[in-house]
Design a protein around this motif. Structure first.
Motif, PDB file in Angstrom:
ATOM      1  N   LYS A  14       9.834  -0.149 -70.630  1.00 56.16           N
ATOM      2  CA  LYS A  14      10.533  -1.340 -71.117  1.00 56.16           C
ATOM      3  C   LYS A  14       9.991  -1.711 -72.487  1.00 56.16           C
ATOM      4  CE  LYS A  14      13.628  -4.375 -70.110  1.00 56.16           C
ATOM      5  NZ  LYS A  14      14.998  -3.973 -69.997  1.00 56.16           N
ATOM      6  N   GLN A  15      10.868  -1.909 -73.448  1.00 55.27           N
ATOM      7  CA  GLN A  15      10.461  -2.215 -74.809  1.00 55.27           C
ATOM      8  C   GLN A  15      10.547  -3.715 -75.060  1.00 55.27           C
ATOM      9  OE1 GLN A  15       9.290   0.357 -76.470  1.00 55.27           O
ATOM     10  NE2 GLN A  15       9.935   1.720 -74.843  1.00 55.27           N
ATOM     11  N   LYS A  16       9.746  -4.216 -75.970  1.00 56.62           N
ATOM     12  CA  LYS A  16       9.779  -5.612 -76.352  1.00 56.62           C
ATOM     13  C   LYS A  16      11.094  -5.900 -77.073  1.00 56.62           C
ATOM     14  CE  LYS A  16       7.304  -9.105 -78.932  1.00 56.62           C
ATOM     15  NZ  LYS A  16       6.212  -9.386 -79.850  1.00 56.62           N
ATOM     16  N   ALA A  17      11.646  -7.043 -76.806  1.00 55.64           N
ATOM     17  CA  ALA A  17      12.909  -7.425 -77.432  1.00 55.64           C
ATOM     18  C   ALA A  17      12.730  -7.627 -78.933  1.00 55.64           C
ATOM     19  CB  ALA A  17      13.440  -8.696 -76.797  1.00 55.64           C
ATOM     20  N   SER A  18      13.648  -7.063 -79.705  1.00 56.01           N
ATOM     21  CA  SER A  18      13.723  -7.294 -81.141  1.00 56.01           C
ATOM     22  C   SER A  18      15.158  -7.692 -81.436  1.00 56.01           C
ATOM     23  CB  SER A  18      13.376  -6.030 -81.925  1.00 56.01           C
ATOM     24  OG  SER A  18      12.046  -5.669 -81.731  1.00 56.01           O
ATOM     25  N   LEU A  19      15.324  -8.718 -82.237  1.00 53.83           N
ATOM     26  CA  LEU A  19      16.661  -9.142 -82.607  1.00 53.83           C
ATOM     27  C   LEU A  19      17.000  -8.565 -83.973  1.00 53.83           C
ATOM     28  CD1 LEU A  19      16.578 -12.887 -81.482  1.00 53.83           C
ATOM     29  CD2 LEU A  19      17.440 -10.910 -80.223  1.00 53.83           C
ATOM     30  N   ILE A  20      18.177  -7.963 -84.065  1.00 56.95           N
ATOM     31  CA  ILE A  20      18.651  -7.407 -85.329  1.00 56.95           C
ATOM     32  C   ILE A  20      20.051  -7.953 -85.579  1.00 56.95           C
ATOM     33  CG2 ILE A  20      17.281  -5.295 -85.149  1.00 56.95           C
ATOM     34  CD1 ILE A  20      19.987  -3.876 -84.380  1.00 56.95           C
ATOM     35  N   THR A  21      20.489  -7.863 -86.804  1.00 60.34           N
ATOM     36  CA  THR A  21      21.849  -8.278 -87.138  1.00 60.34           C
ATOM     37  C   THR A  21      22.668  -7.040 -87.438  1.00 60.34           C
ATOM     38  OG1 THR A  21      20.999 -10.335 -88.049  1.00 60.34           O
ATOM     39  CG2 THR A  21      23.254  -9.718 -88.659  1.00 60.34           C
ATOM     40  N   ALA A  22      23.759  -6.874 -86.690  1.00 62.82           N
ATOM     41  CA  ALA A  22      24.666  -5.756 -86.906  1.00 62.82           C
ATOM     42  C   ALA A  22      25.444  -5.986 -88.199  1.00 62.82           C
ATOM     43  CB  ALA A  22      25.633  -5.631 -85.727  1.00 62.82           C
ATOM     44  N   LYS A  23      26.045  -4.935 -88.706  1.00 66.02           N
ATOM     45  CA  LYS A  23      26.838  -5.029 -89.925  1.00 66.02           C
ATOM     46  C   LYS A  23      27.933  -6.079 -89.775  1.00 66.02           C
ATOM     47  CE  LYS A  23      29.264  -2.371 -93.366  1.00 66.02           C
ATOM     48  NZ  LYS A  23      29.817  -1.111 -93.781  1.00 66.02           N
ATOM     49  N   SER A  24      28.449  -6.250 -88.570  1.00 66.86           N
ATOM     50  CA  SER A  24      29.508  -7.223 -88.303  1.00 66.86           C
ATOM     51  C   SER A  24      29.008  -8.668 -88.342  1.00 66.86           C
ATOM     52  CB  SER A  24      30.116  -6.961 -86.928  1.00 66.86           C
ATOM     53  OG  SER A  24      29.146  -7.217 -85.916  1.00 66.86           O
ATOM     54  N   GLY A  25      27.695  -8.856 -88.341  1.00 66.70           N
ATOM     55  CA  GLY A  25      27.116 -10.191 -88.337  1.00 66.70           C
ATOM     56  C   GLY A  25      26.642 -10.651 -86.971  1.00 66.70           C
ATOM     57  N   LEU A  26      26.953  -9.881 -85.934  1.00 64.92           N
ATOM     58  CA  LEU A  26      26.502 -10.240 -84.591  1.00 64.92           C
ATOM     59  C   LEU A  26      25.012  -9.954 -84.439  1.00 64.92           C
ATOM     60  CD1 LEU A  26      29.395  -8.882 -82.337  1.00 64.92           C
ATOM     61  CD2 LEU A  26      29.005 -11.226 -83.101  1.00 64.92           C
ATOM     62  N   VAL A  27      24.331 -10.784 -83.684  1.00 66.73           N
ATOM     63  CA  VAL A  27      22.910 -10.585 -83.406  1.00 66.73           C
ATOM     64  C   VAL A  27      22.799  -9.751 -82.134  1.00 66.73           C
ATOM     65  CG1 VAL A  27      20.720 -11.701 -82.857  1.00 66.73           C
ATOM     66  CG2 VAL A  27      22.248 -12.703 -84.569  1.00 66.73           C
ATOM     67  N   VAL A  28      21.956  -8.714 -82.198  1.00 68.33           N
ATOM     68  CA  VAL A  28      21.784  -7.777 -81.097  1.00 68.33           C
ATOM     69  C   VAL A  28      20.332  -7.792 -80.641  1.00 68.33           C
ATOM     70  CG1 VAL A  28      21.883  -5.320 -80.487  1.00 68.33           C
ATOM     71  CG2 VAL A  28      23.627  -6.290 -81.996  1.00 68.33           C
ATOM     72  N   ASN A  29      20.135  -7.846 -79.335  1.00 67.54           N
ATOM     73  CA  ASN A  29      18.806  -7.731 -78.755  1.00 67.54           C
ATOM     74  C   ASN A  29      18.604  -6.256 -78.420  1.00 67.54           C
ATOM     75  OD1 ASN A  29      16.536  -7.646 -77.110  1.00 67.54           O
ATOM     76  ND2 ASN A  29      17.056  -9.528 -76.027  1.00 67.54           N
ATOM     77  N   THR A  30      17.653  -5.605 -79.075  1.00 61.84           N
ATOM     78  CA  THR A  30      17.469  -4.164 -78.904  1.00 61.84           C
ATOM     79  C   THR A  30      16.941  -3.783 -77.529  1.00 61.84           C
ATOM     80  OG1 THR A  30      15.266  -4.235 -79.897  1.00 61.84           O
ATOM     81  CG2 THR A  30      17.129  -3.769 -81.372  1.00 61.84           C
ATOM     82  N   ALA A  31      16.467  -4.759 -76.760  1.00 62.25           N
ATOM     83  CA  ALA A  31      15.997  -4.463 -75.407  1.00 62.25           C
ATOM     84  C   ALA A  31      17.158  -4.393 -74.410  1.00 62.25           C
ATOM     85  CB  ALA A  31      14.990  -5.508 -74.949  1.00 62.25           C
ATOM     86  N   ASP A  32      18.340  -4.850 -74.822  1.00 61.60           N
ATOM     87  CA  ASP A  32      19.508  -4.788 -73.948  1.00 61.60           C
ATOM     88  C   ASP A  32      20.001  -3.349 -73.815  1.00 61.60           C
ATOM     89  OD1 ASP A  32      19.429  -7.526 -73.668  1.00 61.60           O
ATOM     90  OD2 ASP A  32      21.052  -7.906 -75.115  1.00 61.60           O
ATOM     91  N   ASP A  33      20.611  -3.045 -72.675  1.00 61.83           N
ATOM     92  CA  ASP A  33      21.178  -1.714 -72.460  1.00 61.83           C
ATOM     93  C   ASP A  33      22.521  -1.530 -73.155  1.00 61.83           C
ATOM     94  OD1 ASP A  33      18.997  -0.939 -70.984  1.00 61.83           O
ATOM     95  OD2 ASP A  33      19.958  -1.249 -69.032  1.00 61.83           O
TER      96      ASP A  33
END
Length: 169
Positions: A14-33
């Motif tokens: 299990k990886q630690k959650a990191s939040l990134i912003t997709a090109k579309s502007g949506l925020v993505v939690n990288t720990a999500d499947d």
């Protein structure tokens, strides 16, 4: 480049959650499947990365694969990110294969799979992972170069008079 760390008390995979912003502007939690990278249901709306999270591969390889996906989600169209995921998944599900393995299977791959692997290894190399230079060199020099030019009479296309006749019609 994102670095992932294990959470205290969590499973090793299990990886630690990191939040990134997709090109579309949506925020993505990288720990999500599932990463939702487009606000509508277009091509590449979701990026399914659960296969990386649930894999038994070493964490450093998971991180490398996720780094590539993060790069594509941030900088490319959603369909491109989805295509990379789809084209590399069959070869990365147990971890990043060796260069010898890539060479052994290369001739049996479809063109889109070859291009996906080339983009994957090229991205790792551009991100500073020098050990993937040989991977990228191999994949980029062994892409299918066959291009069909329908107007080239030497490759079985229409003759000039056939083309002119067709064009007049």
């Amino acid at each position: 480049m994102i670095r992932y760390k294990k959470q205290e008390g969590a499973k090793a995979s299990k990886q630690k959650a990191s939040l990134i912003t997709a090109k579309s502007g949506l925020v993505v939690n990288t720990a999500d499947d599932v990463w939702v990278i487009l606000p509508n249901n277009g091509k590449g709306h979701n990026l399914y990365v659960g296969w990386v999270h649930s894999s038994g591969m070493p964490d450093d390889e998971k991180n490398l694969i996720l780094d590539v996906f993060v790069y594509y989600v941030r900088t490319k169209a959603a369909s491109t990110a989805s295509g990379i995921n789809t084209n590399v998944k069959p070869f990365m599900s147990s971890g990043i294969p060796t260069l010898d393995r890539i060479k052994a299977i290369w001739s049996g791959l479809k063109t889109n799979q070859k291009k996906g692997l080339n983009q994957f290894f090229g991205t790792l190399f551009k991100q500073g992972y020098k050990r993937f230079k040989e991977f990228h060199l191999f994949t980029s020099t062994h892409l299918d170069k066959l291009r069909v030019n329908e107007l080239d009479s030497s490759s079985g296309a229409l003759s000039d008079s056939e083309f002119d006749s067709l064009a007049k019609q």
